[in-house]
Design a protein around this motif. Structure first.
Motif, PDB file in Angstrom:
ATOM      1  N   THR A 199       0.837  -1.199   0.000  1.00  0.00           N
ATOM      2  CA  THR A 199       0.000   0.000   0.000  1.00  0.00           C
ATOM      3  C   THR A 199       0.875   1.253   0.000  1.00  0.00           C
ATOM      4  N   GLU A 200       0.237   2.368  -0.263  1.00  0.00           N
ATOM      5  CA  GLU A 200       0.969   3.628  -0.266  1.00  0.00           C
ATOM      6  C   GLU A 200       1.580   3.919   1.101  1.00  0.00           C
ATOM      7  N   GLY A 201       1.001   3.343   2.155  1.00  0.00           N
ATOM      8  CA  GLY A 201       1.513   3.551   3.505  1.00  0.00           C
ATOM      9  C   GLY A 201       2.983   3.166   3.626  1.00  0.00           C
ATOM     10  N   VAL A 202       3.347   2.121   2.920  1.00  0.00           N
ATOM     11  CA  VAL A 202       4.717   1.621   2.916  1.00  0.00           C
ATOM     12  C   VAL A 202       5.682   2.699   2.437  1.00  0.00           C
ATOM     13  N   ILE A 203       5.230   3.385   1.417  1.00  0.00           N
ATOM     14  CA  ILE A 203       6.077   4.355   0.737  1.00  0.00           C
ATOM     15  C   ILE A 203       6.204   5.630   1.556  1.00  0.00           C
ATOM     16  N   MET A 204       5.115   5.947   2.248  1.00  0.00           N
ATOM     17  CA  MET A 204       5.061   7.179   3.010  1.00  0.00           C
ATOM     18  C   MET A 204       6.106   7.232   4.106  1.00  0.00           C
ATOM     19  N   ARG A 205       6.423   6.083   4.683  1.00  0.00           N
ATOM     20  CA  ARG A 205       7.232   6.104   5.894  1.00  0.00           C
ATOM     21  C   ARG A 205       8.661   6.547   5.611  1.00  0.00           C
ATOM     22  N   ASP A 206       9.244   5.976   4.594  1.00  0.00           N
ATOM     23  CA  ASP A 206      10.611   6.372   4.247  1.00  0.00           C
ATOM     24  C   ASP A 206      10.807   6.099   2.765  1.00  0.00           C
ATOM     25  N   LEU A 207      10.660   7.138   1.996  1.00  0.00           N
ATOM     26  CA  LEU A 207      10.618   7.002   0.541  1.00  0.00           C
ATOM     27  C   LEU A 207      11.845   6.295  -0.027  1.00  0.00           C
TER      28      LEU A 207
END
Ligand code: C2E
Ligand code: CA
Ligand code: CA
Ligand code: CA
Length: 279
Positions: free
Chosen positions: A151-159
């Motif tokens: 999910t996009e959540g994965v990406i949000m944490r540390d690009l």
């Protein structure tokens, strides 16, 4: 009125306690559920909107609870995430999905890609890439037949870290899809740096296709965006012919949803594949 308010508050607290208690009971059970073999996977077909062929399946986990019956992932995945249990559970899901897919191939069915959901904590874990490689070698499944949905959540944490890890997964030959696209907050400019192959339109935008102009605008924009970035695009939660027609007319590549099939236990999926492949 004041007393009533106080009573309401006590009542509310009791409900909250019941809720917390339920969580604790599930959490307690979660620890032993893996050892007890209480999890199983069901598989939902993904269909090519142009050819009508099944080209893949998404693995979805179910918990066969001894007292409560079948429990859906929305009730226990968040608990598994919070408690860290998601690492062991996620590994079981990966291993089981890869082995199942290899077994279908060995049985002579047309090869399918199996997609596995990877939650944020699982994706961030240091050993993820190694676990994926291990599941492939243990099962003998070729990497091209596995996809991870993140999910996009994965990406949000540390690009940068997310991009690096995605690149490692891609380098193995495993595909990546962004799940629930449009519900998170990942910036569109970040999208172009992800080594992904597919965007998955969230079912909340699919539900009102044919009814809501706003949702139609969002869905068709995601389809255009995906294609301009040379990505494929799949719509999830397709339940009606009307939704399917809209998606096809607007160039969506693939669909998944109750209209075609519910998620199925392995044996039922095998039957469906058999009739489908030789139809
Ligand atoms: P998701 O990845 O967005 O999965 C799609 C959900 O939509 C699934 O719910 C699926 O059964 C449901 N669905 C499919 N077709 C339709 C349809 O036509 N209409 C409607 N209304 N729903 C449809 P499910 O199986 O309850 O899974 C819920 C969520 O739990 C998944 O959402 C995913 O985020 C998570 N999940 C499921 N299995 C796993 C797993 O093995 N690992 C992890 N980390 N998460 C999982
Ligand atoms: Ca998914
Ligand atoms: Ca989804
Ligand atoms: Ca979802």
């Amino acid at each position: 009125a004041k007393d009533l308010g106080k009573n309401n508050c006590q009542f509310y607290t009791r409900e909250m306690n019941a809720c917390i208690e339920e969580k604790l009971v599930l959490l307690e059970g979660l620890r032993s559920a893996l050892d007890e073999g209480q999890f199983r996977l069901v598989y939902q077909p993904k269909v090519d909107l142009h050819t009508g062929r099944i080209f893949g399946v998404e693995a979805l986990v179910r918990w066969e609870h001894p007292e409560q019956g079948c429990i859906g992932p929305d009730r226990f995945i968040p608990l598994a995430e919070e408690s860290g249990m998601i690492i062991a559970l996620g590994e079981w899901v990966l291993q089981t999905a890869c082995r199942q897919n290899r077994a279908w191939q060995d049985a002579g069915l047309p090869p399918l890609r199996v997609s596995v959901n990877v939650s944020p904590r699982q994706f961030e874990e240091l050993g993820l890439v190694q676990r994926v490689a291990q599941a492939l070698s243990d099962s003998g499944l070729a990497a091209e037949w596995l996809e991870l949905e993140v999910t996009e959540g994965v990406i949000m944490r540390d690009l940068q870290q997310a991009v690096d890890k995605m690149a490692q997964v891609r380098a193995m030959g495993v595909s990546l899809a962004i799940d629930d696209f449009g519900t998170g907050y990942s910036s569109l400019s970040a999208l172009k740096s992800f080594p992904i192959s597919t965007l998955k339109i969230d079912k909340s935008f699919v539900r009102d296709l044919g009814v809501s102009e706003g949702d139609e605008a969002i869905a068709s924009s995601i389809i255009d965006l995906a294609h301009r970035l040379r990505l494929r695009v799949i719509a999830e939660g397709v339940e009606t012919e009307q939704q399917k027609a809209f998606l096809r007319q607007n160039g969506c590549d693939e669909m998944q949803g109750y209209l075609f099939s519910r998620p199925l236990p392995p044996e039922q999926l095998r039957q469906l594949l058999l009739t489908h492949a030789f139809a």
